[in-house]
Design a protein around this motif. Structure first.
Motif, PDB file in Angstrom:
ATOM      1  N   GLN A 501       0.858  -1.179   0.000  1.00  0.00           N
ATOM      2  CA  GLN A 501       0.000   0.000   0.000  1.00  0.00           C
ATOM      3  C   GLN A 501       0.899   1.234   0.000  1.00  0.00           C
ATOM      4  OE1 GLN A 501      -3.384  -0.393  -0.191  1.00  0.00           O
ATOM      5  NE2 GLN A 501      -2.980  -2.597  -0.199  1.00  0.00           N
ATOM      6  N   GLY A 502       0.486   2.278  -0.706  1.00  0.00           N
ATOM      7  CA  GLY A 502       1.284   3.500  -0.744  1.00  0.00           C
ATOM      8  C   GLY A 502       2.549   3.375  -1.566  1.00  0.00           C
ATOM      9  N   GLU A 503       2.548   2.503  -2.571  1.00  0.00           N
ATOM     10  CA  GLU A 503       3.720   2.349  -3.433  1.00  0.00           C
ATOM     11  C   GLU A 503       4.099   3.702  -4.043  1.00  0.00           C
ATOM     12  OE1 GLU A 503       6.509  -0.475  -5.144  1.00  0.00           O
ATOM     13  OE2 GLU A 503       4.910  -0.760  -3.668  1.00  0.00           O
ATOM     14  N   ILE A 504       5.398   3.971  -4.144  1.00  0.00           N
ATOM     15  CA  ILE A 504       5.892   5.270  -4.609  1.00  0.00           C
ATOM     16  C   ILE A 504       6.108   5.207  -6.120  1.00  0.00           C
ATOM     17  CG2 ILE A 504       7.735   6.975  -4.389  1.00  0.00           C
ATOM     18  CD1 ILE A 504       8.185   5.794  -1.530  1.00  0.00           C
ATOM     19  N   VAL A 505       5.320   5.990  -6.878  1.00  0.00           N
ATOM     20  CA  VAL A 505       5.386   5.986  -8.342  1.00  0.00           C
ATOM     21  C   VAL A 505       5.317   7.430  -8.835  1.00  0.00           C
ATOM     22  CG1 VAL A 505       4.277   3.712  -8.483  1.00  0.00           C
ATOM     23  CG2 VAL A 505       2.894   5.788  -8.648  1.00  0.00           C
ATOM     24  N   PRO A 506       5.792   7.714 -10.055  1.00  0.00           N
ATOM     25  CA  PRO A 506       5.766   9.093 -10.559  1.00  0.00           C
ATOM     26  C   PRO A 506       4.368   9.545 -10.957  1.00  0.00           C
ATOM     27  CG  PRO A 506       6.660   7.626 -12.216  1.00  0.00           C
ATOM     28  CD  PRO A 506       6.495   6.808 -10.976  1.00  0.00           C
ATOM     29  N   VAL A 507       4.123  10.834 -10.783  1.00  0.00           N
ATOM     30  CA  VAL A 507       2.846  11.415 -11.183  1.00  0.00           C
ATOM     31  C   VAL A 507       3.037  12.509 -12.226  1.00  0.00           C
ATOM     32  CG1 VAL A 507       2.846  13.151  -9.330  1.00  0.00           C
ATOM     33  CG2 VAL A 507       0.676  12.383 -10.326  1.00  0.00           C
ATOM     34  N   ALA A 508       4.242  13.074 -12.337  1.00  0.00           N
ATOM     35  CA  ALA A 508       4.477  14.154 -13.306  1.00  0.00           C
ATOM     36  C   ALA A 508       5.965  14.411 -13.418  1.00  0.00           C
ATOM     37  CB  ALA A 508       3.755  15.442 -12.878  1.00  0.00           C
ATOM     38  N   THR A 509       6.342  15.175 -14.448  1.00  0.00           N
ATOM     39  CA  THR A 509       7.703  15.682 -14.601  1.00  0.00           C
ATOM     40  C   THR A 509       7.622  17.195 -14.695  1.00  0.00           C
ATOM     41  OG1 THR A 509       8.442  13.685 -15.758  1.00  0.00           O
ATOM     42  CG2 THR A 509       9.795  15.656 -15.991  1.00  0.00           C
ATOM     43  N   VAL A 510       8.299  17.884 -13.765  1.00  0.00           N
ATOM     44  CA  VAL A 510       8.262  19.343 -13.699  1.00  0.00           C
ATOM     45  C   VAL A 510       9.690  19.863 -13.801  1.00  0.00           C
ATOM     46  CG1 VAL A 510       7.627  21.357 -12.330  1.00  0.00           C
ATOM     47  CG2 VAL A 510       6.183  19.309 -12.281  1.00  0.00           C
ATOM     48  N   ASN A 511       9.960  20.725 -14.815  1.00  0.00           N
ATOM     49  CA  ASN A 511      11.296  21.289 -15.012  1.00  0.00           C
ATOM     50  C   ASN A 511      12.374  20.212 -15.049  1.00  0.00           C
ATOM     51  OD1 ASN A 511      10.430  23.976 -15.119  1.00  0.00           O
ATOM     52  ND2 ASN A 511      10.469  24.177 -12.889  1.00  0.00           N
ATOM     53  N   GLY A 512      12.062  19.093 -15.703  1.00  0.00           N
ATOM     54  CA  GLY A 512      13.032  18.018 -15.850  1.00  0.00           C
ATOM     55  C   GLY A 512      13.130  17.092 -14.658  1.00  0.00           C
ATOM     56  N   ARG A 513      12.350  17.328 -13.596  1.00  0.00           N
ATOM     57  CA  ARG A 513      12.431  16.518 -12.373  1.00  0.00           C
ATOM     58  C   ARG A 513      11.143  15.718 -12.183  1.00  0.00           C
ATOM     59  NH1 ARG A 513      17.604  17.584 -10.004  1.00  0.00           N
ATOM     60  NH2 ARG A 513      18.233  19.637 -10.711  1.00  0.00           N
ATOM     61  N   SER A 514      11.291  14.498 -11.660  1.00  0.00           N
ATOM     62  CA  SER A 514      10.137  13.643 -11.416  1.00  0.00           C
ATOM     63  C   SER A 514       9.450  14.007 -10.115  1.00  0.00           C
ATOM     64  CB  SER A 514      10.576  12.176 -11.379  1.00  0.00           C
ATOM     65  OG  SER A 514      11.055  11.758 -12.638  1.00  0.00           O
ATOM     66  N   VAL A 515       8.130  14.010 -10.157  1.00  0.00           N
ATOM     67  CA  VAL A 515       7.290  14.214  -8.981  1.00  0.00           C
ATOM     68  C   VAL A 515       6.590  12.894  -8.694  1.00  0.00           C
ATOM     69  CG1 VAL A 515       5.383  15.538  -7.984  1.00  0.00           C
ATOM     70  CG2 VAL A 515       6.966  16.641  -9.591  1.00  0.00           C
ATOM     71  N   PHE A 516       6.527  12.501  -7.414  1.00  0.00           N
ATOM     72  CA  PHE A 516       6.029  11.175  -7.060  1.00  0.00           C
ATOM     73  C   PHE A 516       4.732  11.250  -6.267  1.00  0.00           C
ATOM     74  CE2 PHE A 516      10.465  10.610  -7.976  1.00  0.00           C
ATOM     75  CZ  PHE A 516      10.540   9.366  -8.592  1.00  0.00           C
ATOM     76  N   GLN A 517       4.007  10.131  -6.272  1.00  0.00           N
ATOM     77  CA  GLN A 517       2.765   9.990  -5.537  1.00  0.00           C
ATOM     78  C   GLN A 517       2.714   8.590  -4.933  1.00  0.00           C
ATOM     79  OE1 GLN A 517      -0.769   9.758  -8.010  1.00  0.00           O
ATOM     80  NE2 GLN A 517       0.347   8.781  -9.682  1.00  0.00           N
ATOM     81  N   ASN A 518       1.702   8.329  -4.126  1.00  0.00           N
ATOM     82  CA  ASN A 518       1.473   6.999  -3.556  1.00  0.00           C
ATOM     83  C   ASN A 518       0.276   6.341  -4.228  1.00  0.00           C
ATOM     84  OD1 ASN A 518       2.347   8.753  -0.775  1.00  0.00           O
ATOM     85  ND2 ASN A 518       3.427   6.837  -1.164  1.00  0.00           N
ATOM     86  N   VAL A 519       0.394   5.054  -4.527  1.00  0.00           N
ATOM     87  CA  VAL A 519      -0.733   4.287  -5.042  1.00  0.00           C
ATOM     88  C   VAL A 519      -0.834   2.994  -4.238  1.00  0.00           C
ATOM     89  CG1 VAL A 519      -0.508   5.237  -7.353  1.00  0.00           C
ATOM     90  CG2 VAL A 519       0.616   3.082  -6.809  1.00  0.00           C
ATOM     91  N   ASP A 520      -2.050   2.479  -4.112  1.00  0.00           N
ATOM     92  CA  ASP A 520      -2.300   1.295  -3.297  1.00  0.00           C
ATOM     93  C   ASP A 520      -2.435   0.037  -4.152  1.00  0.00           C
ATOM     94  OD1 ASP A 520      -2.254   2.703  -0.915  1.00  0.00           O
ATOM     95  OD2 ASP A 520      -4.409   3.123  -0.954  1.00  0.00           O
ATOM     96  N   ASN A 521      -2.420  -1.085  -3.434  1.00  0.00           N
ATOM     97  CA  ASN A 521      -2.714  -2.397  -4.010  1.00  0.00           C
ATOM     98  C   ASN A 521      -1.740  -2.771  -5.127  1.00  0.00           C
ATOM     99  OD1 ASN A 521      -3.992  -4.830  -4.317  1.00  0.00           O
ATOM    100  ND2 ASN A 521      -5.686  -4.009  -5.554  1.00  0.00           N
ATOM    101  N   VAL A 522      -0.463  -2.823  -4.788  1.00  0.00           N
ATOM    102  CA  VAL A 522       0.563  -3.315  -5.707  1.00  0.00           C
ATOM    103  C   VAL A 522       0.972  -4.710  -5.238  1.00  0.00           C
ATOM    104  CG1 VAL A 522       2.896  -2.974  -6.587  1.00  0.00           C
ATOM    105  CG2 VAL A 522       1.377  -1.012  -6.283  1.00  0.00           C
TER     106      VAL A 522
END
Length: 683
Positions: A501-522
């Motif tokens: 639960q809360g797996e760390i995955v990317p949600v966007a790329t801003v100014n060349g840098r990755s932004v991450f989010q949490n997703v469940d059920n991996v």
């Protein structure tokens, strides 16, 4: 890895933070009797038929483990255990790396494997599954490297190697002292022009171990590790079209921005092992080090609210640990081992970012003081319940804290200072049934966690500064396994299942840098099989891993893409296998062949890009010149060795930069290559 009490063994044991030195029959029995998936690979800096530059040379073919040389010394190895660590685009995440009991993974979970000095190592171990959680944060698996003890009576060794694409290797080691005070000093230098354009690298590594036996009950070990990599050009990844057209090319951004990295790391460590009584032992560890890094990225980073295209990092880190172990025999005559301990690890770093002006540092875009720390307490019990049943259980409670003190505050870049703390308790339990003298069956279960690294939480959406809301991933794991040993044959099998639960995955790329989010059920589940045998002059071995790693729920990914439930975790192959055969027709000759195969691997969460499957062959040979030439009281040995990798010049992607925001996912593996070397040992 953890050493566990075996039935009929009355010696004290240290199940946590051990200093394992020699791969002997006692330790092999302990691993056979343990309730965990555990592999150990002996390393011999003289007889090895590899250059011993990368951990991937030793870890290749271990079930459940993917360790790949990116061919890019600016990004270090990629190591994944049962799918944990596959998301890392540089360094090691999700897998704990430990060298001589000192973590090469920082408190936030970010680690690197390059500082392990393999020419002076005695063994490399891998712990997989729930029992790895005893090592705390980001322990989806544990890789431990142990430096050998100094040789009794002293000695020296030198070696040289030359290979394709400008590979040059020089190494030397020196042993001295006696049983009371002895030391080992090893140094190696490696440089290469690189198989790809813009991929040259150069590094020098020194590793020292001093052992003092101050009495019958006390042993003190001092460790010094110095690592200098002044040059590592970064060829960056390739798009699918670029990869197909010319896998040896480097993209235009490498020349435009002078992409490269320089690293220097110096570290000291001290370990004290003291036997308090016939039943009690105490182990104390302390270490400290510094790391300096300068990296030029493949973009300018000139936007006023950017963090820049040049990274300048100055880090100091230190830590200490204490563990107490009691090994006793109960009234039944069966052994019981109790262990308890404390750990504390700290890092403080000054991180700056500058505009990348065509490969030169420009205006400041980032200036902050970051910190990360963890404080853990653990306890463990290991008991034979009957002559055929053994139980193991443990618990570890952890507190991880990260903080950012922003020193670059402008109208377009507000103060981003802040902190975040995570707390987690990781219980584990396992049971072993000795079905016969040759067969053990085991089961175990546990919970673990993985905090985001400082790099992963550094950026939020809409240029909002660090992502303090990013949560730690939490996992529940279990496995069933069997171990069989008879007549020179060894078979290991394990079925595992992990839900996060809360797996760390990317949600966007801003100014060349990755932004991450949490997703469940991996979910990660699969099967591991390994077989090895010794049949006279023949030594075959084989391994196979089936890994089904996928997202259980739909979510919105990078760029607003709709990620469907059931999509595969990028960077994970469903099938990997290795078959190897070694042949020693005479005491002087050793010949071998190996084939490594992998199914296709997706490059992004969307599963819209993938690297095809592959199978590659390798050959190696060694010839010992005279088994032992005695000169007075001394012995001199020589060994010539050679290896040919990717025999059929296969064109394939060795690693992937998962979820790369520019679509440059592919890191091509080197083509056909040969390296030859000679080593001399004076004892």
């Amino acid at each position: 890895m953890a050493a566990h009490a075996q039935q009929g063994d009355t010696a004290p044991h240290t199940p946590t933070l051990p200093a394992v030195e020699v791969l002997d029959s006692t330790e092999a029995q302990q691993r056979f009797d343990s309730a965990a998936s555990h592999s150990s690979m002996a390393v011999d800096g003289f007889t090895a038929t590899t250059p011993l530059v990368h951990l991937s040379e030793v870890l290749a073919g271990q079930p459940g483990v993917v360790a790949t040389d990116r061919g890019n010394y600016a990004q270090d190895l990629q190591i994944a255990v049962r799918g944990f660590g596959s998301r890392s685009t540089f360094g090691v995440r999700g897998v704990r790396v430990v060298v001589d009991g000192i973590p090469a993974s920082m408190p936030d979970g970010q680690g690197q494997a390059a500082t392990a000095h393999l020419p002076t190592a005695s063994q490399v171990e891998v712990l997989r599954g729930p029992f790895a959680q005893r090592y705390g944060n980001a322990a989806g698996g544990v890789v431990q490297v142990t430096t050998r003890d100094p040789r009794p009576g002293g000695g020296a060794q030198v070696g040289l190697g030359l290979g394709s694409f400008g590979q040059r290797l020089a190494e030397a080691s020196f042993d001295f002292g006696d049983q009371r005070l002895a030391g080992l000093v090893g140094v190696s230098h490696f440089d290469t022009e690189g198989w790809r354009d813009h991929s040259a690298a150069r590094r020098t590594h020194l590793n020292t171990k001093v052992v003092a036996q101050t009495g019958a009950r006390t042993r003190i070990t001092g460790l010094v590790n110095l690592y200098d990599q002044p040059l590592a050009l970064d060829p960056l990844g390739l798009t699918r079209a670029q990869f197909a057209a010319n896998p040896r090319q480097a993209v235009a951004a490498t020349a435009a921005f002078g992409t490269r990295k320089a690293v220097g790391q110096n570290q000291l460590g001290l370990v004290v092992d003291h036997q308090l009584s016939d039943t009690d032992t105490l182990q104390l560890r302390a270490y400290g080090g510094t790391r300096q890094l300068t990296q030029f990225l493949g973009f300018s980073g000139e936007a006023a609210n950017s963090s820049g295209g040049v990274v300048d990092l100055d880090r100091a880190y230190h830590g200490a640990a204490a563990s107490w172990t009691r090994s006793v025999r109960r009234a039944s005559g069966l052994p019981l081992t109790l262990t308890a301990g404390l750990e504390a690890h700290r890092l403080a770093e000054h991180r700056r970012g500058f505009v990348n002006n065509a490969g030169a540092s420009g205006a400041v875009r980032r200036d902050e003081h970051d910190s990360a720390s963890n404080t853990d307490a653990f306890a463990q019990v290991d008991a034979w319940l009957t002559p055929r049943w053994r139980a193991m259980a443990g618990v570890r409670t952890s507190q991880v804290r990260v903080g950012i003190d922003d020193r670059h505050v402008t109208p377009s870049n507000p103060d981003d200072s802040g902190s975040r703390t995570w707390r987690h308790t990781s219980p584990t339990a396992g049971l072993v049934w000795s079905a016969s003298e040759h067969l053990n069956v085991y089961a175990n279960a546990g919970r673990g966690f993985e905090t985001p690294t400082l790099s992963e939480m550094a950026y939020g959406l809409d240029n909002s500064g660090p992502n303090y809301g990013l949560s730690a991933a939490r996992s529940r794991q279990w496995e069933l396994g069997a171990k069989w040993r008879k007549g020179g044959h060894e078979v290991d099998m394990a079925w595992f299942d992990t839900r996060s639960q809360g797996e760390i995955v990317p949600v966007a790329t801003v100014n060349g840098r990755s932004v991450f989010q949490n997703v469940d059920n991996v979910r990660r589940r699969g099967l591991e099989l390994a077989w090895r045998a010794s049949m006279g002059t023949w030594s075959p071995r084989a391994s196979y891993t089936y890994l089904d790693a996928r997202f259980g729920d739909a979510f919105t990914g990078a760029g607003g893409a709709a990620i469907a439930a059931g999509n595969r975790l990028p960077g994970t192959a469903r099938h990997t296998a290795q078959l190897a055969l070694d042949y020693a027709p005479t005491p002087q000759w050793r010949l071998g062949a190996i084939v490594h195969a992998s199914s296709a691997v997706f490059a992004n969460d969307l599963n819209s890009q993938q690297a095809p499957g592959f199978a590659v062959w390798g050959l190696h040979a060694a010839y010992r010149v005279g088994s032992a030439q005695a000169t007075g009281a001394h012995t001199t040995r020589w060994q010539l060795w050679a290896r040919l990798d990717n025999v059929f010049n296969k064109h394939y992607a060795g690693t992937l930069i998962v979820n790369d925001g520019n679509g440059r996912f592919f890191e091509p593996a080197a083509g056909r290559r040969i390296i030859v070397g000679v080593r001399a040992q004076f004892l």
